[in-house]
Design an enzyme around this catalytic site. Sequence first.
Site, PDB file in Angstrom:
ATOM      1  N   ILE A 184       0.879  -1.166   0.000  1.00 47.05           N
ATOM      2  CA  ILE A 184       0.000   0.000   0.000  1.00 47.05           C
ATOM      3  C   ILE A 184       0.917   1.215   0.000  1.00 47.05           C
ATOM      4  O   ILE A 184       1.886   1.272   0.772  1.00 47.05           O
ATOM      5  CB  ILE A 184      -0.995  -0.005   1.188  1.00 47.05           C
ATOM      6  CG1 ILE A 184      -1.936   1.208   1.109  1.00 47.05           C
ATOM      7  CG2 ILE A 184      -0.304  -0.091   2.538  1.00 47.05           C
ATOM      8  CD1 ILE A 184      -3.157   1.113   2.021  1.00 47.05           C
ATOM      9  N   TYR A 233      -2.582   0.422  10.268  1.00 46.05           N
ATOM     10  CA  TYR A 233      -3.097  -0.943  10.401  1.00 46.05           C
ATOM     11  C   TYR A 233      -3.799  -1.137  11.745  1.00 46.05           C
ATOM     12  O   TYR A 233      -4.864  -1.751  11.809  1.00 46.05           O
ATOM     13  CB  TYR A 233      -1.957  -1.959  10.243  1.00 46.05           C
ATOM     14  CG  TYR A 233      -1.241  -1.876   8.911  1.00 46.05           C
ATOM     15  CD1 TYR A 233      -1.923  -1.517   7.753  1.00 46.05           C
ATOM     16  CD2 TYR A 233       0.118  -2.152   8.808  1.00 46.05           C
ATOM     17  CE1 TYR A 233      -1.274  -1.440   6.529  1.00 46.05           C
ATOM     18  CE2 TYR A 233       0.776  -2.087   7.594  1.00 46.05           C
ATOM     19  CZ  TYR A 233       0.076  -1.724   6.466  1.00 46.05           C
ATOM     20  OH  TYR A 233       0.719  -1.645   5.253  1.00 46.05           O
ATOM     21  N   GLU A 239       2.587  -7.850   6.608  1.00 43.78           N
ATOM     22  CA  GLU A 239       3.895  -7.850   7.260  1.00 43.78           C
ATOM     23  C   GLU A 239       4.424  -6.432   7.179  1.00 43.78           C
ATOM     24  O   GLU A 239       4.332  -5.807   6.120  1.00 43.78           O
ATOM     25  CB  GLU A 239       4.758  -8.785   6.435  1.00 43.78           C
ATOM     26  CG  GLU A 239       6.070  -9.126   7.001  1.00 43.78           C
ATOM     27  CD  GLU A 239       6.742 -10.054   5.992  1.00 43.78           C
ATOM     28  OE1 GLU A 239       6.393 -11.238   5.939  1.00 43.78           O
ATOM     29  OE2 GLU A 239       7.595  -9.540   5.252  1.00 43.78           O
TER      30      GLU A 239
HETATM   31  C1  LIG Z   1       1.492   3.946   5.229  1.00 47.92           C
HETATM   32  C2  LIG Z   1       0.837   4.915   4.252  1.00 47.92           C
HETATM   33  C3  LIG Z   1       0.236   4.090   3.114  1.00 47.92           C
HETATM   34  C4  LIG Z   1      -0.281   5.673   4.978  1.00 47.92           C
HETATM   35  O1  LIG Z   1      -0.999   6.426   4.014  1.00 47.92           O
HETATM   36  P1  LIG Z   1      -1.740   7.802   4.390  1.00 47.92           P
HETATM   37  O2  LIG Z   1      -2.592   8.163   3.241  1.00 47.92           O
HETATM   38  O3  LIG Z   1      -0.765   8.806   4.859  1.00 47.92           O
HETATM   39  O4  LIG Z   1      -2.652   7.344   5.625  1.00 47.92           O
HETATM   40  P2  LIG Z   1      -3.971   8.072   6.148  1.00 47.92           P
HETATM   41  O5  LIG Z   1      -3.880   9.531   5.942  1.00 47.92           O
HETATM   42  O6  LIG Z   1      -5.159   7.378   5.564  1.00 47.92           O
HETATM   43  O7  LIG Z   1      -3.890   7.770   7.704  1.00 47.92           O
HETATM   44  C5  LIG Z   1      -4.816   6.908   8.358  1.00 47.92           C
HETATM   45  C6  LIG Z   1      -4.365   6.758   9.805  1.00 47.92           C
HETATM   46  O8  LIG Z   1      -3.103   6.095   9.862  1.00 47.92           O
HETATM   47  C7  LIG Z   1      -2.295   6.660  10.907  1.00 47.92           C
HETATM   48  N1  LIG Z   1      -1.132   7.330  10.334  1.00 47.92           N
HETATM   49  C8  LIG Z   1      -0.839   7.494   9.028  1.00 47.92           C
HETATM   50  N2  LIG Z   1       0.339   8.129   8.894  1.00 47.92           N
HETATM   51  C9  LIG Z   1       0.797   8.380  10.139  1.00 47.92           C
HETATM   52  C10 LIG Z   1       1.959   8.999  10.660  1.00 47.92           C
HETATM   53  N3  LIG Z   1       2.911   9.522   9.842  1.00 47.92           N
HETATM   54  N4  LIG Z   1       2.118   9.055  11.998  1.00 47.92           N
HETATM   55  C11 LIG Z   1       1.192   8.534  12.820  1.00 47.92           C
HETATM   56  N5  LIG Z   1       0.036   7.940  12.400  1.00 47.92           N
HETATM   57  C12 LIG Z   1      -0.142   7.865  11.078  1.00 47.92           C
HETATM   58  C13 LIG Z   1      -3.181   7.665  11.605  1.00 47.92           C
HETATM   59  O9  LIG Z   1      -3.887   6.974  12.640  1.00 47.92           O
HETATM   60  C14 LIG Z   1      -4.116   8.082  10.509  1.00 47.92           C
HETATM   61  O10 LIG Z   1      -5.341   8.576  10.968  1.00 47.92           O
HETATM   62  P3  LIG Z   1      -5.466  10.141  11.369  1.00 47.92           P
HETATM   63  O11 LIG Z   1      -4.788  10.947  10.308  1.00 47.92           O
HETATM   64  O12 LIG Z   1      -6.960  10.316  11.435  1.00 47.92           O
HETATM   65  O13 LIG Z   1      -4.782  10.245  12.688  1.00 47.92           O
HETATM   66  C15 LIG Z   1       1.864   5.951   3.702  1.00 47.92           C
HETATM   67  O14 LIG Z   1       2.520   6.540   4.793  1.00 47.92           O
HETATM   68  C16 LIG Z   1       2.881   5.371   2.744  1.00 47.92           C
HETATM   69  O15 LIG Z   1       2.651   5.317   1.532  1.00 47.92           O
HETATM   70  N6  LIG Z   1       4.077   4.975   3.252  1.00 47.92           N
HETATM   71  C17 LIG Z   1       5.155   4.453   2.392  1.00 47.92           C
HETATM   72  C18 LIG Z   1       4.835   3.070   1.906  1.00 47.92           C
HETATM   73  C19 LIG Z   1       4.675   2.098   3.052  1.00 47.92           C
HETATM   74  O16 LIG Z   1       5.452   2.098   3.994  1.00 47.92           O
HETATM   75  N7  LIG Z   1       3.637   1.232   2.944  1.00 47.92           N
HETATM   76  C20 LIG Z   1       3.351   0.237   3.949  1.00 47.92           C
HETATM   77  C21 LIG Z   1       4.262  -0.920   3.790  1.00 47.92           C
HETATM   78  S1  LIG Z   1       3.929  -2.168   4.995  1.00 47.92           S
END
Ligand SMILES: CC(C)(COP(=O)(O)OP(=O)(O)OC[C@H]1O[C@@H](n2cnc3c(N)ncnc32)[C@H](O)[C@@H]1OP(=O)(O)O)[C@@H](O)C(=O)NCCC(=O)NCCS
Length: 152
Positions: free
Chosen positions: A72, A118, A106
């Site tokens: 993701i 997650y 994972e």
């Molecule tokens: C992980 C990832 C997909 C999250 O995507 P995102 O669009 O930023 O997530 P969302 O905005 O939908 O966040 C949903 C919830 O996740 C948590 N969250 C997301 N990013 C966070 C951060 N940097 N710090 C703390 N909590 C976080 C929060 O609980 C958030 O809810 P809130 O904003 O209402 O508090 C993104 O950071 C990413 O692309 N990372 C790089 C790729 C990666 O590591 N993928 C996962 C591999 S296992």
Amino acid sequence: MSPIIRAVAADDVEDIAHLETICFPDPWSKASISRILETPSSAICVAEKEPQGILGYAITTSVSGEGELERIGVAPACRRTGVGRSLLRYALGQLVQAGVKVVWLEVRRSNESALRLYEREGFELVRVRKGYYPPREDALIMRKLLVPEPAG
Ligand SMILES: CC(C)(COP(=O)(O)OP(=O)(O)OC[C@H]1O[C@@H](n2cnc3c(N)ncnc32)[C@H](O)[C@@H]1OP(=O)(O)O)[C@@H](O)C(=O)NCCC(=O)NCCS
């Protein structure tokens, strides 16, 4: 306006492969993404918004009632706006429709944003693979039940 979440189309492959290179240290190639697109047990959904285009994607697989979140990723400029959560919910909904009862994933212990996402979406830690990622980072194995486990 919020992005729409939809199933992947063949001409999204290039954008997904590009996002792979900015989201992951070990990006999957365009050829790999194309292969996934043709694999019946895999599914890809994307988040799209005009005029930016594809902002994120999620890749899942499912076999015999068990699913796995493989990838993701959300473009850095669009993070923390709910795109990841929307993608994850859509992907899990698709797995439910495919008859999946439990989803596994994972994640690196240091990947706080993913871990928080997650946990917030109901995944629980099941197991730790010590030193799984080189040079020696732990992998956390998490799962979410999509249908309640039978009692007893
Ligand atoms: C992980 C990832 C997909 C999250 O995507 P995102 O669009 O930023 O997530 P969302 O905005 O939908 O966040 C949903 C919830 O996740 C948590 N969250 C997301 N990013 C966070 C951060 N940097 N710090 C703390 N909590 C976080 C929060 O609980 C958030 O809810 P809130 O904003 O209402 O508090 C993104 O950071 C990413 O692309 N990372 C790089 C790729 C990666 O590591 N993928 C996962 C591999 S296992």
